[in-house]
Write a protein that holds these residues in place. Structure first.
Motif, PDB file in Angstrom:
ATOM      1  N   ARG A   1       0.769  -1.428  -0.023  1.00  0.00           N
ATOM      2  CA  ARG A   1      -0.004  -0.124  -0.065  1.00  0.00           C
ATOM      3  C   ARG A   1       0.774   1.136   0.087  1.00  0.00           C
ATOM      4  O   ARG A   1       0.822   2.280   0.951  1.00  0.00           O
ATOM      5  CB  ARG A   1      -0.797  -0.173   1.155  1.00  0.00           C
ATOM      6  CG  ARG A   1      -1.848  -1.163   1.350  1.00  0.00           C
ATOM      7  CD  ARG A   1      -2.621  -1.360   2.576  1.00  0.00           C
ATOM      8  NE  ARG A   1      -3.461  -0.380   2.720  1.00  0.00           N
ATOM      9  CZ  ARG A   1      -4.216  -0.015   3.924  1.00  0.00           C
ATOM     10  NH1 ARG A   1      -4.140  -0.776   5.044  1.00  0.00           N
ATOM     11  NH2 ARG A   1      -5.019   0.918   3.948  1.00  0.00           N
ATOM     12  N   SER A   2       1.806   1.391  -0.942  1.00  0.00           N
ATOM     13  CA  SER A   2       2.743   2.367  -1.057  1.00  0.00           C
ATOM     14  C   SER A   2       2.728   2.997  -2.414  1.00  0.00           C
ATOM     15  O   SER A   2       2.331   2.523  -3.447  1.00  0.00           O
ATOM     16  CB  SER A   2       3.967   2.027  -0.578  1.00  0.00           C
ATOM     17  OG  SER A   2       4.507   0.885  -1.629  1.00  0.00           O
ATOM     18  N   MET A   3       3.341   4.178  -2.591  1.00  0.00           N
ATOM     19  CA  MET A   3       3.698   4.910  -3.740  1.00  0.00           C
ATOM     20  C   MET A   3       4.779   5.847  -3.866  1.00  0.00           C
ATOM     21  O   MET A   3       5.334   6.075  -2.589  1.00  0.00           O
ATOM     22  CB  MET A   3       2.434   5.829  -4.322  1.00  0.00           C
ATOM     23  CG  MET A   3       2.119   6.671  -3.142  1.00  0.00           C
ATOM     24  SD  MET A   3       0.690   7.981  -3.733  1.00  0.00           S
ATOM     25  CE  MET A   3       1.298   8.606  -5.446  1.00  0.00           C
TER      26      MET A   3
ATOM     27  N   ASP B   1      -4.226  12.575  -2.253  1.00  0.00           N
ATOM     28  CA  ASP B   1      -3.861  12.325  -3.462  1.00  0.00           C
ATOM     29  C   ASP B   1      -3.077  10.862  -3.434  1.00  0.00           C
ATOM     30  O   ASP B   1      -2.549  10.713  -4.524  1.00  0.00           O
ATOM     31  CB  ASP B   1      -2.588  13.254  -3.897  1.00  0.00           C
ATOM     32  CG  ASP B   1      -3.177  14.663  -4.308  1.00  0.00           C
ATOM     33  OD1 ASP B   1      -4.547  14.741  -4.611  1.00  0.00           O
ATOM     34  OD2 ASP B   1      -2.660  15.904  -3.972  1.00  0.00           O
ATOM     35  N   PHE B   2      -3.230  10.156  -2.445  1.00  0.00           N
ATOM     36  CA  PHE B   2      -2.316   8.887  -2.012  1.00  0.00           C
ATOM     37  C   PHE B   2      -3.190   7.865  -3.121  1.00  0.00           C
ATOM     38  O   PHE B   2      -4.439   7.724  -3.033  1.00  0.00           O
ATOM     39  CB  PHE B   2      -2.507   8.647  -0.680  1.00  0.00           C
ATOM     40  CG  PHE B   2      -1.293   7.184  -0.438  1.00  0.00           C
ATOM     41  CD1 PHE B   2      -0.218   7.243  -0.331  1.00  0.00           C
ATOM     42  CD2 PHE B   2      -2.333   6.260  -0.288  1.00  0.00           C
ATOM     43  CE1 PHE B   2       0.365   6.094  -0.166  1.00  0.00           C
ATOM     44  CE2 PHE B   2      -1.686   4.812  -0.100  1.00  0.00           C
ATOM     45  CZ  PHE B   2      -0.235   5.068  -0.062  1.00  0.00           C
ATOM     46  N   ARG B   3      -2.377   7.192  -3.833  1.00  0.00           N
ATOM     47  CA  ARG B   3      -2.924   6.174  -4.690  1.00  0.00           C
ATOM     48  C   ARG B   3      -1.842   5.053  -4.783  1.00  0.00           C
ATOM     49  O   ARG B   3      -0.743   5.067  -5.451  1.00  0.00           O
ATOM     50  CB  ARG B   3      -3.278   6.743  -6.308  1.00  0.00           C
ATOM     51  CG  ARG B   3      -3.868   7.751  -6.372  1.00  0.00           C
ATOM     52  CD  ARG B   3      -5.458   7.178  -6.271  1.00  0.00           C
ATOM     53  NE  ARG B   3      -6.402   8.537  -6.413  1.00  0.00           N
ATOM     54  CZ  ARG B   3      -6.780   9.339  -5.555  1.00  0.00           C
ATOM     55  NH1 ARG B   3      -6.146   9.287  -4.232  1.00  0.00           N
ATOM     56  NH2 ARG B   3      -7.674  10.075  -5.660  1.00  0.00           N
ATOM     57  N   PRO B   4      -2.089   4.181  -3.989  1.00  0.00           N
ATOM     58  CA  PRO B   4      -0.925   2.788  -3.851  1.00  0.00           C
ATOM     59  C   PRO B   4      -1.144   2.171  -5.101  1.00  0.00           C
ATOM     60  O   PRO B   4      -1.933   1.873  -5.688  1.00  0.00           O
ATOM     61  CB  PRO B   4      -1.412   1.930  -2.796  1.00  0.00           C
ATOM     62  CG  PRO B   4      -2.828   2.323  -2.739  1.00  0.00           C
ATOM     63  CD  PRO B   4      -3.148   3.940  -2.953  1.00  0.00           C
ATOM     64  N   ASP B   5       0.169   1.810  -5.359  1.00  0.00           N
ATOM     65  CA  ASP B   5       0.381   0.948  -6.740  1.00  0.00           C
ATOM     66  C   ASP B   5       0.369  -0.449  -6.646  1.00  0.00           C
ATOM     67  O   ASP B   5       0.852  -1.030  -7.735  1.00  0.00           O
ATOM     68  CB  ASP B   5       1.260   1.746  -7.544  1.00  0.00           C
ATOM     69  CG  ASP B   5       2.616   1.701  -6.779  1.00  0.00           C
ATOM     70  OD1 ASP B   5       2.769   1.209  -6.014  1.00  0.00           O
ATOM     71  OD2 ASP B   5       3.637   2.500  -7.352  1.00  0.00           O
TER      72      ASP B   5
END
Length: 644
Positions: free
Chosen positions: A389-391, A410-414
């Motif tokens: 769950r990081s970016m 704005d957090f969007r984990p990739d």
């Protein structure tokens, strides 16, 4: 004329022949045992999956290099093994491994096994050596299971009590103890940093509590190592530096970079901490009274030449373990998850490395990632890893008044996991293949364009792991500063330095398996049955709540006034009686289902245990019987062929 048959042998001759055969077989067996002990005493055959009883090459190297004798005294109370069989099995494992150390040492290691009985001189000796006594019952009688070792200089090292849950690192603990006794001098660690790790004299002149004091982590490192400050403009690294700790290097001259490069090429151990954004530096006034604008650090061009990409313009964010911080004044919420500051726990810490295996959590702040280049020849072993769950974001979002609320929005984990800290091992090429840069001079022994064998280093892309506020609270206790850590940052740095001090032999040691292997199939069956049991239990609870709710609805369904209403509520209507009866029947059925699940669990496990018991008892005798029958058939065929 018929041929006469040979006369049968007298019974006495047959008896003497059988006796002679038995004596000869006994003598052959004794001779085989004597020859085996004489010529094959050190022969071993380890058939375990993870080679639990085979010492690693690093241990063999350290034991073979012993110059002076070392005495190991194992204090083990036999009553402990009789009372707690787990400790008895583990004691056999420890004793066998210590015997293997003594066997490999060529007489340099002497092993003594002592049983400290209550109120004996041996118990007094164990207490004097600092071993830990543990009561096994209410009588208060102490039992012991520890190790005391000393060298010719009477330097002592102890393991107060062997814990079975640390069996994976048994070889590391024993080898480290022997290494420290063979190298009694305190290791020398060089510290090169742009941070005021040893304190800020200018701030201490202000005489404000807690301002300008040395970092707590440096105070703890001084308990184990001799720390020596290396100036940031040094043109050479002293030869007696065993580990060089470079923390947040900024503005290093080409001569200093070249000195670090050649130190590593000569086989020096490097602990490097760089940072895309130093939160500690950003919150600390600079020489002009204001925080510096440049808060990033790197070690280029060294890292690129060594096969690593450590970006100083990107920060790794992680939602798992994010700190809750106070939101900006204009936000509606009071607290928000700051995804740039987070605790690393569980699988984010390398459980196979002795430096991080037993840590609970490590806190990082505005950390970056470490990437191995495709053309690199080094081996990169992760120590600290983000969750999935990081970016990654640009570091500029954190350098100028970061907004935790906007960062989270704005957090969007990739779904990717990023390495924040790692061990790096392999042969390296110098960043200065053409020779020393302008202004630098080659060290003693000449310039090296490649490393002298295998290089070992640790790289962490976050220098804030050293900052006090991210891992410890310092409390004033009657004028004494008492640190209260809430994260294991200091333990990690000390452990990493300790493994690097031990050289290649200690670094090569990794966690091993456990001799007490669990029954995975039994555990899986128990977990499955437990899950079914809990699910049925939840269904029962839901049914009970629904029944109670239905009863309340029935009582409230016939409203009446005054005394007539209270009297009606005390009378159970036929509908309520039928509902109660149905609820009781449903409860009985559900309880029967619960008993069925438990019975099935016990039946499956007992069946599996019965099969395993039969296999353990019957397999070996059956194999022996089959082998004996096979040998008998072979002998019969040979006799038949001889007669023919």
């Amino acid at each position: 004329m018929s041929a006469s048959l040979p006369a049968p042998k007298p019974p006495s001759r047959r008896l003497w022949g059988s006796a002679f055969g038995l004596v000869a077989a006994l003598a052959l067996a004794i001779g085989a045992v004597v020859l085996t002990e004489r010529f094959f005493a050190r022969a071993r055959l380890d058939l375990t999956e993870q080679r639990l009883f085979t010492l690693s090459d690093g241990t063999r190297q350290i034991v073979a290099g012993l110059q002076d004798p070392i005495t190991l005294r194992l204090f083990y109370s036999r009553r402990l093994g009789a009372t707690v069989p787990v400790f008895g099995a583990y004691a056999d494992r420890v004793r066998e491994m210590l015997a293997e150390y003594a066997s490999l040492s060529g007489g340099k290691i002497r092993l003594e096994v002592l049983d400290p009985e209550p109120f004996s001189e041996t118990e007094d000796r164990a207490l004097a050596l600092g071993l830990q006594g543990v009561p096994v019952d209410q009588s208060g009688e102490q039992v012991y299971f520890g190790l005391a070792a000393n060298n010719l200089l009477d330097d002592e090292r102890t393991i107060p009590f062997f814990q079975p849950d640390r069996e994976r690192f048994l070889e590391y603990d024993l080898t480290r103890l022997i290494f420290e006794l063979s190298n009694p001098r305190r290791p020398v660690v060089g510290v090169l940093s742009s941070l005021p790790l040893s304190g800020d004299p200018r701030a201490m002149m202000m005489r404000q509590p807690g301002v300008g004091q040395p970092f707590v982590i440096m105070t703890q490192m001084r308990q184990f190592f001799t720390l020596r400050d290396i100036p940031t403009d040094a043109d050479a690294i002293p030869a007696d530096i065993q580990v060089l700790m470079v923390a947040h290097p900024q503005g290093l001259t080409p001569a200093t970079l070249y000195a670090i490069d050649q130190y590593v090429m000569r086989g020096g151990k490097l602990l490097l901490l760089v940072d895309p954004h130093s939160e500690g530096q950003a919150g600390r006034p600079g020489p002009g009274g204001r925080p510096p604008t440049d808060t990033s650090s790197n070690l280029e061009p060294l890292l690129t030449a060594w096969g690593l990409e450590v970006p100083s313009d990107r920060v790794a964010l992680d939602l798992r373990g994010a700190w809750r911080v106070r939101a900006n004044p204009g936000d509606r919420v009071q607290a928000v998850d700051f995804v740039a500051w987070y605790n690393m726990q569980g699988d984010s810490l390398a459980r196979g490395d002795v430096a991080t295996a037993e840590l609970n959590q490590v806190t990082v702040a505005s950390a970056g990632e470490i990437i191995r280049r495709e053309t690199a020849t080094v081996e990169v072993t992760p120590l600290l890893t983000t969750s999935d769950r990081s970016m990654v974001v640009e570091a500029t979002k954190l350098r100028q008044e970061p907004n935790p609320t906007a960062l989270l929005a704005d957090f969007r984990p990739d779904g990717q996991r990023r390495v924040v800290g790692a061990r790096v091992r392999g042969e390296l090429a110098s960043a200065y293949a053409a020779g020393p840069p302008e202004g630098a001079t080659a060290p003693e022994g000449g310039h090296r364009d490649r490393s002298n064998g295998i290089v070992n280093m640790v790289v962490i892309n976050d220098a804030d792991v050293l900052e006090d506020r991210f891992w410890v609270r310092v409390q004033d206790f009657f004028g004494q500063q008492v640190p209260q850590p809430f994260s294991d940052n200091a333990s990690m740095i000390v452990n990493l330095t300790d493994t690097l001090v031990g050289g290649d032999a200690m670094i090569s040691l990794r966690s091993r398996g456990e001799s007490l292997r669990p029954f995975s199939l039994v555990d899986d069956m128990r977990r499955d049955a437990e899950a079914r049991f809990r699910q049925t239990e939840r269904e029962l609870q839901q049914r009970l709540e629904a029944t109670e709710r239905r009863l309340r609805e029935l009582r409230a369904g016939t409203p009446q006034a005054g005394a007539e209403r209270s009297q009606a509520q005390s009378i159970i209507t036929p509908e309520q009686r039928a509902e109660i009866d149905r609820a009781r029947e449903e409860i009985l059925r559900t309880r029967q289902q619960l008993r069925g699940v438990q019975l099935e669990l016990r039946r499956d496990i007992e069946t599996l245990e019965r099969r395993l018991r039969i296999a353990n008892i019957a397999v070996v005798p059956v194999l022996l019987v089959v082998l004996a029958i096979g040998l008998g058939l072979m002998r019969r065929r040979r006799r038949a062929a001889a007669r023919g």
